[in-house]
Design a protein around this motif. Sequence first.
Motif, short mmCIF file in Angstrom:
data_model
loop_
_atom_site.label_atom_id
_atom_site.label_comp_id
_atom_site.label_asym_id
_atom_site.label_seq_id
_atom_site.Cartn_x
_atom_site.Cartn_y
_atom_site.Cartn_z
N ALA A 74 0.83 -1.21 0.00
CA ALA A 74 0.00 0.00 0.00
C ALA A 74 0.86 1.26 0.00
N GLN A 75 1.89 1.28 0.84
CA GLN A 75 2.76 2.46 0.89
C GLN A 75 3.51 2.66 -0.42
N ILE A 76 3.95 1.56 -1.01
CA ILE A 76 4.69 1.66 -2.27
C ILE A 76 3.79 2.21 -3.37
N ARG A 77 2.54 1.74 -3.45
CA ARG A 77 1.61 2.24 -4.47
C ARG A 77 1.34 3.73 -4.27
N THR A 78 1.13 4.13 -3.01
CA THR A 78 0.88 5.55 -2.72
C THR A 78 2.10 6.40 -3.07
N THR A 79 3.27 5.91 -2.74
CA THR A 79 4.51 6.64 -3.05
C THR A 79 4.70 6.77 -4.55
N ARG A 80 4.46 5.69 -5.29
CA ARG A 80 4.59 5.74 -6.74
C ARG A 80 3.62 6.76 -7.35
N ALA A 81 2.39 6.78 -6.84
CA ALA A 81 1.40 7.72 -7.36
C ALA A 81 1.85 9.16 -7.12
N ARG A 82 2.39 9.41 -5.92
CA ARG A 82 2.87 10.76 -5.60
C ARG A 82 4.03 11.14 -6.52
N ILE A 83 4.93 10.22 -6.79
CA ILE A 83 6.05 10.50 -7.68
C ILE A 83 5.56 10.86 -9.07
N ILE A 84 4.58 10.10 -9.58
CA ILE A 84 4.03 10.37 -10.91
C ILE A 84 3.44 11.78 -10.97
N HIS A 85 2.66 12.15 -9.96
CA HIS A 85 2.05 13.48 -9.93
C HIS A 85 3.11 14.58 -9.83
N LEU A 86 4.10 14.36 -8.98
CA LEU A 86 5.14 15.39 -8.83
C LEU A 86 5.95 15.55 -10.11
N LYS A 87 6.19 14.46 -10.82
CA LYS A 87 6.91 14.57 -12.09
C LYS A 87 6.11 15.37 -13.10
N ASN A 88 4.78 15.21 -13.10
CA ASN A 88 3.93 16.03 -13.97
C ASN A 88 4.00 17.50 -13.56
N ASP A 89 3.96 17.76 -12.23
CA ASP A 89 4.09 19.12 -11.74
C ASP A 89 5.43 19.72 -12.15
N TYR A 90 6.48 18.92 -12.04
CA TYR A 90 7.83 19.38 -12.35
C TYR A 90 7.94 19.73 -13.84
N LYS A 91 7.35 18.90 -14.69
CA LYS A 91 7.38 19.17 -16.13
C LYS A 91 6.67 20.48 -16.44
N ASP A 92 5.49 20.69 -15.84
CA ASP A 92 4.76 21.94 -16.06
C ASP A 92 5.55 23.14 -15.57
N LEU A 93 6.19 22.99 -14.41
CA LEU A 93 6.97 24.09 -13.84
C LEU A 93 8.16 24.44 -14.73
N MET A 94 8.86 23.43 -15.25
CA MET A 94 10.00 23.69 -16.11
C MET A 94 9.58 24.38 -17.41
N ASN A 95 8.40 24.02 -17.92
CA ASN A 95 7.88 24.71 -19.10
C ASN A 95 7.63 26.18 -18.80
N THR A 96 7.09 26.46 -17.60
CA THR A 96 6.85 27.85 -17.20
C THR A 96 8.16 28.61 -17.06
N ILE A 97 9.15 27.96 -16.44
CA ILE A 97 10.46 28.61 -16.28
C ILE A 97 11.07 28.91 -17.64
N GLU A 98 10.99 27.96 -18.56
CA GLU A 98 11.55 28.18 -19.89
C GLU A 98 10.87 29.35 -20.59
N LYS A 99 9.54 29.44 -20.44
CA LYS A 99 8.82 30.56 -21.05
C LYS A 99 9.25 31.88 -20.45
N HIS A 100 9.43 31.90 -19.12
CA HIS A 100 9.91 33.12 -18.46
C HIS A 100 11.28 33.53 -18.98
N LEU A 101 12.14 32.54 -19.18
CA LEU A 101 13.49 32.85 -19.67
C LEU A 101 13.44 33.46 -21.07
N HIS A 102 12.61 32.87 -21.93
CA HIS A 102 12.48 33.42 -23.29
C HIS A 102 11.95 34.85 -23.25
#
Length: 228
Positions: A74-102
């Motif tokens: 159960a803990q492993i499944r919950t941790t994996r789900a959190r990692i997947i969501h955070l990676k999506n958040d991270y991707k969106d954030l990096m896109n925002t940072i790149e746009k700011h830089l441009h």
Amino acid sequence: MDNIHAPTVPAGPSSRPLTNGNAKHLSFAELQAKKENLEAELKALGGVLDSHGVNMETPLTTADGFPRADIDVAQIRTTRARIIHLKNDYKDLMNTIEKHLHEHFASIQDIEDVAPAPVSHAEMLGDSIPETLAETFAKVNSVVADSPADSAGLKPGDEIRNFGYANKSNHDDLKKVAECVQGNEGQRILVKISRRAESNRRQELQLNLIPRRNWGGRGLLGCHILPL
């Protein structure tokens, strides 16, 4: 039977909106702080998986299809789900940072009519921009001599601004602090504190704290922290 390998929350868009409103309106320093928080939390969650001896692809069932009894599925499944969501958040954030830089480079070119030299994310978002101090959210009540907290330089009365990825907006009554400590045993955690100095002035410090067992006392830190 549900797919036991799958996270408890479906993968997809970002898990939640970036805090403090629309990320497009945040400063470079605020975006960098969010980036560091996400990276720290992803590292801590990776540590949780490592502590179970698994990764994102490790099977959670036996050869005959039953849940493995040697790990906390159960803990492993919950941790994996959190990692997947955070990676999506991270991707969106990096896109925002790149746009700011441009946009930043474009504004310089419009004003000076000179093409800017290439600048990396770290250079743009690093020491050249004054750091915005986070609000304090916890206070060190006591520190045991010769403990990991003592070795890091923590002192009673220190007020904590950042504890790894835990801060004022997300610490959840210090639960994130405990999660950060447990997920980074033996690893360095950056702790930003505010300390009262002479004449009631405040001293801002960054300490490196390494949680560890068998230091001669209870817990991984050897200090007592209270929420403010």
